[in-house]
Design a protein around this motif. Structure first.
Motif, mmCIF file in Angstrom:
data_model
loop_
_atom_site.group_PDB
_atom_site.id
_atom_site.type_symbol
_atom_site.label_atom_id
_atom_site.label_comp_id
_atom_site.label_asym_id
_atom_site.label_seq_id
_atom_site.Cartn_x
_atom_site.Cartn_y
_atom_site.Cartn_z
ATOM 1 N N LYS A 35 0.818 -1.213 0.000
ATOM 2 C CA LYS A 35 0.000 0.000 0.000
ATOM 3 C C LYS A 35 0.851 1.261 0.000
ATOM 4 O O LYS A 35 0.346 2.350 0.253
ATOM 5 N N GLY A 36 2.131 1.121 -0.282
ATOM 6 C CA GLY A 36 3.000 2.289 -0.368
ATOM 7 C C GLY A 36 3.720 2.656 0.910
ATOM 8 O O GLY A 36 4.560 3.572 0.900
ATOM 9 N N LEU A 37 3.408 1.990 2.022
ATOM 10 C CA LEU A 37 4.066 2.317 3.282
ATOM 11 C C LEU A 37 5.448 1.682 3.356
ATOM 12 O O LEU A 37 5.664 0.579 2.846
ATOM 13 N N GLY A 38 6.372 2.384 3.993
ATOM 14 C CA GLY A 38 7.714 1.852 4.117
ATOM 15 C C GLY A 38 8.500 2.535 5.213
ATOM 16 O O GLY A 38 8.015 3.442 5.892
ATOM 17 N N LEU A 39 9.718 2.091 5.376
ATOM 18 C CA LEU A 39 10.678 2.690 6.283
ATOM 19 C C LEU A 39 11.849 3.227 5.462
ATOM 20 O O LEU A 39 12.127 2.740 4.359
ATOM 21 N N SER A 40 12.537 4.217 6.011
ATOM 22 C CA SER A 40 13.669 4.796 5.290
ATOM 23 C C SER A 40 14.809 5.079 6.258
ATOM 24 O O SER A 40 14.593 5.603 7.361
ATOM 25 N N LEU A 41 16.019 4.709 5.845
ATOM 26 C CA LEU A 41 17.246 5.045 6.559
ATOM 27 C C LEU A 41 18.147 5.813 5.599
ATOM 28 O O LEU A 41 18.339 5.392 4.449
ATOM 29 N N ASP A 42 18.683 6.940 6.056
ATOM 30 C CA ASP A 42 19.396 7.819 5.128
ATOM 31 C C ASP A 42 20.573 8.485 5.837
ATOM 32 O O ASP A 42 20.473 8.869 7.010
ATOM 33 N N ALA A 43 21.681 8.625 5.114
ATOM 34 C CA ALA A 43 22.847 9.345 5.621
ATOM 35 C C ALA A 43 23.338 10.306 4.549
ATOM 36 O O ALA A 43 23.459 9.935 3.376
ATOM 37 N N LYS A 44 23.600 11.548 4.958
ATOM 38 C CA LYS A 44 24.157 12.555 4.056
ATOM 39 C C LYS A 44 25.411 13.147 4.692
ATOM 40 O O LYS A 44 25.469 13.370 5.896
ATOM 41 N N LYS A 45 26.397 13.407 3.847
ATOM 42 C CA LYS A 45 27.579 14.138 4.262
ATOM 43 C C LYS A 45 27.652 15.425 3.446
ATOM 44 O O LYS A 45 27.636 15.388 2.210
ATOM 45 N N TYR A 46 27.709 16.556 4.147
ATOM 46 C CA TYR A 46 27.761 17.864 3.493
ATOM 47 C C TYR A 46 29.172 18.437 3.575
ATOM 48 O O TYR A 46 29.900 18.200 4.547
ATOM 49 N N TRP A 47 29.514 19.239 2.573
ATOM 50 C CA TRP A 47 30.713 20.052 2.605
ATOM 51 C C TRP A 47 30.301 21.487 2.345
ATOM 52 O O TRP A 47 29.822 21.830 1.245
ATOM 53 N N VAL A 48 30.452 22.340 3.354
ATOM 54 C CA VAL A 48 30.053 23.741 3.217
ATOM 55 C C VAL A 48 30.901 24.574 4.176
ATOM 56 O O VAL A 48 31.186 24.151 5.305
ATOM 57 N N LYS A 49 31.344 25.741 3.727
ATOM 58 C CA LYS A 49 32.265 26.582 4.494
ATOM 59 C C LYS A 49 31.708 27.998 4.613
ATOM 60 O O LYS A 49 32.110 28.899 3.867
ATOM 61 N N PRO A 50 30.810 28.241 5.572
ATOM 62 C CA PRO A 50 30.289 29.599 5.755
ATOM 63 C C PRO A 50 31.311 30.490 6.468
ATOM 64 O O PRO A 50 32.241 30.006 7.123
ATOM 65 N N THR A 51 31.105 31.775 6.344
ATOM 66 C CA THR A 51 31.955 32.771 6.996
ATOM 67 C C THR A 51 31.193 33.430 8.132
ATOM 68 O O THR A 51 30.017 33.775 7.985
ATOM 69 N N ALA A 52 31.856 33.602 9.271
ATOM 70 C CA ALA A 52 31.268 34.288 10.427
ATOM 71 C C ALA A 52 31.984 35.617 10.622
ATOM 72 O O ALA A 52 33.221 35.663 10.662
ATOM 73 N N SER A 53 31.208 36.686 10.744
ATOM 74 C CA SER A 53 31.767 38.025 10.961
ATOM 75 C C SER A 53 31.269 38.556 12.299
ATOM 76 O O SER A 53 30.068 38.556 12.565
#
Length: 236
Positions: free
Chosen positions: A190-208
């Motif tokens: 019926k479309g129901l399921g479970l999900s397991l997910d992993a993401k790795k980000y690369w981002v370099k913000p600047t703080a002033s």
């Protein structure tokens, strides 16, 4: 902030419920659309990559200029997440996620425990292209990659920074990149399921950091979070 998180969670659940209810008659584990309601752990790094500038005429700049080992880290957080995915074929889809996550930044090294940023709210707007492996079982692993734009709101200087004369902090919005891997698990037809997910980000913000309107310190940070999610899915 607690009220904002509760409202965000309620909005995510309500949105998912609406999406699920509308196409109920078309529910299928092979449908074109998939909605996921997830619990997500956001595990950032936050260390200083580069000190871009220090104004040694300010209290803050003068203090940091005398230290040899100055670093920072951001705290972890757990937030609700909504993901929406469209399948072009069984093997290829595009997914976007929505969540807000709140963090603070503290010092390490010679300034261990120093409160640098007391509050910052981040929206990691992410779109990934995903490739799925059809195993012939309910378990369908996938990998993905795509851009992520980190929108930053409501920054506030930490207690130590305020004590050193800082009255304003501003973190930049920043474009980054994400890699993704996970598995979808169908639990019925019926479309129901479970999900397991992993993401790795690369981002370099600047703080002033500003004192009386003058730039006292500017730093670039390796935010680079791991984002780990688990929850329920509905495909139609």
């Amino acid at each position: 902030m607690r009220k904002m998180n509760l409202l965000a969670a309620a909005a995510l659940v309500a949105g998912a419920a609406t999406a699920i209810a509308a196409p109920a008659m078309a529910a299928s584990p092979e449908g074109r659309w998939q909605v996921k309601v997830l619990g997500t752990a956001v595990l950032p790094d936050g260390k200083i990559d580069t000190i871009r500038s220090i104004d040694t005429d300010t209290v803050l700049g003068g203090t940091l200029a005398t230290l040899d080992d100055v670093g920072s880290r951001a705290n972890d957080n757990v937030v609700p997440t909504l993901a929406v995915e469209y399948f072009f074929t069984k093997a290829f889809s595009v997914e976007t996620i929505c969540c807000f996550t709140q963090h603070r930044v503290s010092g390490t090294g010679d300034i261990a425990g120093a409160g640098l940023v007391d509050h910052v709210l981040i929206l990691p707007a992410t779109v990934t292209a995903k490739a799925h492996l059809d195993t012939g079982t309910p378990f369908k692993p996938y990998v993905g990659a795509g851009p992520a734009w980190f929108f930053v709101f409501d920054e506030k200087p930490g207690g130590t920074a305020r004590a050193l004369g800082v009255d304003k902090v501003k973190m930049s919005n920043k474009l980054g990149f994400a890699l993704q891997g996970g598995v979808d698990i169908a639990i019925n037809d019926k479309g129901l399921g479970l999900s397991l997910d992993a993401k790795k980000y690369w981002v370099k913000p600047t703080a002033s950091f500003y004192a009386d309107g003058d730039l006292a310190l500017r730093t670039r940070h390796d935010l680079d979070p791991w984002v780990l999610s688990a929850g329920v899915s509905y495909r139609f």
